[in-house]
Design a protein around this motif. Structure first.
Motif, PDB file in Angstrom:
ATOM      1  N   LEU A   1       0.830  -1.209   0.000  1.00 26.19           N
ATOM      2  CA  LEU A   1       0.000   0.000   0.000  1.00 26.19           C
ATOM      3  C   LEU A   1       0.865   1.260   0.000  1.00 26.19           C
ATOM      4  O   LEU A   1       0.615   2.204  -0.769  1.00 26.19           O
ATOM      5  N   LEU A   2       1.894   1.272   0.840  1.00 29.99           N
ATOM      6  CA  LEU A   2       2.774   2.442   0.912  1.00 29.99           C
ATOM      7  C   LEU A   2       3.546   2.631  -0.389  1.00 29.99           C
ATOM      8  O   LEU A   2       3.800   3.767  -0.809  1.00 29.99           O
ATOM      9  N   LEU A   3       3.910   1.520  -1.039  1.00 30.29           N
ATOM     10  CA  LEU A   3       4.600   1.610  -2.326  1.00 30.29           C
ATOM     11  C   LEU A   3       3.702   2.252  -3.375  1.00 30.29           C
ATOM     12  O   LEU A   3       4.130   3.138  -4.126  1.00 30.29           O
ATOM     13  N   VAL A   4       2.440   1.821  -3.429  1.00 31.14           N
ATOM     14  CA  VAL A   4       1.492   2.401  -4.388  1.00 31.14           C
ATOM     15  C   VAL A   4       1.291   3.889  -4.116  1.00 31.14           C
ATOM     16  O   VAL A   4       1.314   4.719  -5.034  1.00 31.14           O
ATOM     17  N   LEU A   5       1.121   4.240  -2.848  1.00 35.00           N
ATOM     18  CA  LEU A   5       0.924   5.652  -2.494  1.00 35.00           C
ATOM     19  C   LEU A   5       2.165   6.479  -2.817  1.00 35.00           C
ATOM     20  O   LEU A   5       2.064   7.608  -3.314  1.00 35.00           O
ATOM     21  N   GLY A   6       3.350   5.914  -2.548  1.00 33.16           N
ATOM     22  CA  GLY A   6       4.582   6.637  -2.828  1.00 33.16           C
ATOM     23  C   GLY A   6       4.798   6.868  -4.311  1.00 33.16           C
ATOM     24  O   GLY A   6       5.186   7.960  -4.734  1.00 33.16           O
TER      25      GLY A   6
ATOM     26  N   GLY B   1       9.869   6.404  -5.248  1.00 33.91           N
ATOM     27  CA  GLY B   1       8.558   6.179  -4.654  1.00 33.91           C
ATOM     28  C   GLY B   1       8.612   5.434  -3.327  1.00 33.91           C
ATOM     29  O   GLY B   1       7.914   5.805  -2.373  1.00 33.91           O
ATOM     30  N   PRO B   2       9.418   4.350  -3.213  1.00 31.24           N
ATOM     31  CA  PRO B   2       9.501   3.652  -1.925  1.00 31.24           C
ATOM     32  C   PRO B   2       9.978   4.538  -0.793  1.00 31.24           C
ATOM     33  O   PRO B   2       9.554   4.371   0.354  1.00 31.24           O
ATOM     34  N   VAL B   3      10.865   5.490  -1.097  1.00 29.83           N
ATOM     35  CA  VAL B   3      11.344   6.408  -0.060  1.00 29.83           C
ATOM     36  C   VAL B   3      10.218   7.331   0.372  1.00 29.83           C
ATOM     37  O   VAL B   3      10.054   7.618   1.564  1.00 29.83           O
TER      38      VAL B   3
ATOM     39  N   GLY C   1       6.788   6.850   0.237  1.00 38.74           N
ATOM     40  CA  GLY C   1       5.784   6.162   1.037  1.00 38.74           C
ATOM     41  C   GLY C   1       6.327   5.636   2.342  1.00 38.74           C
ATOM     42  O   GLY C   1       5.721   5.831   3.413  1.00 38.74           O
ATOM     43  N   GLY C   2       7.487   4.970   2.297  1.00 39.54           N
ATOM     44  CA  GLY C   2       8.049   4.372   3.502  1.00 39.54           C
ATOM     45  C   GLY C   2       8.509   5.396   4.514  1.00 39.54           C
ATOM     46  O   GLY C   2       8.276   5.237   5.717  1.00 39.54           O
ATOM     47  N   PHE C   3       9.146   6.463   4.051  1.00 37.57           N
ATOM     48  CA  PHE C   3       9.660   7.477   4.971  1.00 37.57           C
ATOM     49  C   PHE C   3       8.529   8.239   5.656  1.00 37.57           C
ATOM     50  O   PHE C   3       8.584   8.521   6.862  1.00 37.57           O
ATOM     51  N   LEU C   4       7.488   8.576   4.904  1.00 35.32           N
ATOM     52  CA  LEU C   4       6.359   9.288   5.521  1.00 35.32           C
ATOM     53  C   LEU C   4       5.696   8.429   6.590  1.00 35.32           C
ATOM     54  O   LEU C   4       5.298   8.927   7.650  1.00 35.32           O
ATOM     55  N   PHE C   5       5.604   7.134   6.337  1.00 36.33           N
ATOM     56  CA  PHE C   5       5.020   6.248   7.355  1.00 36.33           C
ATOM     57  C   PHE C   5       5.941   6.136   8.564  1.00 36.33           C
ATOM     58  O   PHE C   5       5.479   6.097   9.711  1.00 36.33           O
ATOM     59  N   ALA C   6       7.258   6.101   8.318  1.00 32.22           N
ATOM     60  CA  ALA C   6       8.203   6.059   9.433  1.00 32.22           C
ATOM     61  C   ALA C   6       8.097   7.322  10.285  1.00 32.22           C
ATOM     62  O   ALA C   6       8.217   7.269  11.520  1.00 32.22           O
TER      63      ALA C   6
END
Length: 405
Positions: free
Chosen positions: A18-23, A40-42, A44-49
């Protein structure tokens, strides 16, 4: 109230997807992210972190993940990189490999010298300077966890926490700075974007006209089976090599080596037909998945709790790397598209790790629609394997030097 959540394998994987798609969606829609080639992974993943950091600091909730699939995804990605590695292309990039490797070795030496010098200037244990040098930046979290306890046994209290926090800082900086720096270098050196290759390197040059690059079930299934077999052989190779020589060879590197060997033997004997669309599809999905999972599970509070002197050391390390890449490495590599792509890669593994390097280069190349195949071969080979020939002995020597061993 402090709610403790523990996500299982399926839940953690679904969240990463989900975070990958959003990113990726955010990167396509927000001009700033696309212009500076932020992966993109950075995003989505960073915002969630960051969200997890807020929840933890406000005592609302803590979350634990099951990241079991992260490593297999990483191995699969590097297998796909190996499947693009024709010897003809390696020969073309021979000089680039030598220059880039020498730059990697030079960087490892500089990072420890900068860390030791600044630590002493700031009245810190110089062993902590090494932890904020090549150990955590070129080495990443794995080396941080390995060398931290050794430094503590030599009298550097809190060395493990410092090393892991520094590696976290590097991971974030690597994903955020690689693309923007490469974009700036394109303008500074007036680099032209080369024409896209007429033949996909994963599929050979003699593709039948009726074959499409689109990956359907019939094309994807044999590709997945082949990648799976290579992954098994690669991890067995890595284990055997490490047990025999004592030199740690990561599983993903073994898989990449086996994939390169298979690719070139297959070019010679024509055992199977590699479908470029399928290889590219698996490559993109696995890269996005494992990097998103790595980013979303970052413990940013390790960085948040760093003392100011260590933040100063890390900020200087970033500046030194950016200057070294911009005014030494890129000119030596030729000031062309390959050189600038490798600059994005060096910012990735020079601060975070080889996965960051690959993500930076992928995002940068995607911006221009042309993939630098030489960069995708040279960077992981030099940054993930060959650098340790100098990097690891240098770290051990520095620790004994400043620790009085």
């Amino acid at each position: 109230m402090n709610l403790e959540l523990s996500l299982d394998l399926v839940q953690s994987s679904a969240l990463a997807g989900l975070l990958l798609v959003l990113g990726e969606s955010a990167r396509r829609r927000i001009g700033f992210l696309q212009r500076f080639s932020i992966p993109g992974p950075v995003v989505g993943g960073f915002l969630f972190a960051l969200l997890l950091l807020v929840l933890r600091q406000t005592h609302v909730a803590t979350v634990e993940f099951d990241t079991t699939l992260q490593e297999p995804a990483m191995i699969a990605f590097f297998t796909t990189i190996g499947l693009t590695g024709s010897l003809a292309l390696v020969r073309k990039g021979g000089r680039l490999l030598i220059v880039y490797l020498l730059a990697c070795w030079t960087l490892a030496v500089m990072q420890n010298l900068v860390g030791i010098g600044l630590a002493e200037a700031l009245h810190l244990d110089p062993l902590l300077g090494i932890m904020a040098g090549a150990v955590s930046l070129e080495g990443g979290h794995g080396a941080a966890a390995a060398f931290g306890p050794t430094a503590e046994s030599m009298g550097a209290d809190g060395a493990t926490a410092v090393a892991i926090a520094a590696a976290t800082f590097g991971l974030l900086a690597a994903g955020l700075l690689g693309g923007p720096l490469a974009g700036w270098l394109m303008k500074r050196y007036d680099v032209a974007v080369p024409a896209a290759a007429s033949a996909d390197p994963a599929g050979g040059t003699d593709r039948e006209p009726e074959q499409s690059d689109a990956a359907g079930y019939r094309q994807l299934l044999p590709t997945l089976v082949l990648i799976g077999v290579i992954m098994v052989l690669g991890t067995l190779l890595s284990t055997w090599f490490s047990d025999t020589t004592g030199f740690v060879l990561p599983g993903y590197v073994g898989a990449m080596v086996v994939a390169v060997v298979f690719r070139n033997l297959n070019d010679r004997f024509g055992w199977v037909r590699l479908h470029p669309g399928s290889v590219n599809l698996v490559s993109g999905l696995t890269l996005g998945f494992f990097l998103t999972m790595a980013m979303m599970s970052l413990k940013i509070w390790d960085l948040y709790e760093l003392a100011l002197p260590l933040v100063v050391i890390l900020a200087v390390q970033v500046l030194v790397l950016a200057l070294f890449v911009s005014f030494v490495v890129v000119p030596l590599l030729g000031r062309d598209y390959d050189a600038v792509t490798m600059a994005a890669g060096m910012m990735g593994h020079g601060l975070g790790g080889t996965p960051n390097a690959m993500a930076n280069m992928d995002a940068f190349n995607s911006r221009f629609g042309v993939r630098s195949e030489r960069a995708f071969l040279v960077v992981p080979l030099a940054g993930a394997v060959l650098i340790d020939l100098v990097g690891l002995p240098w770290i051990v020597w520095c620790m004994n030097w400043v620790g009085g061993g």
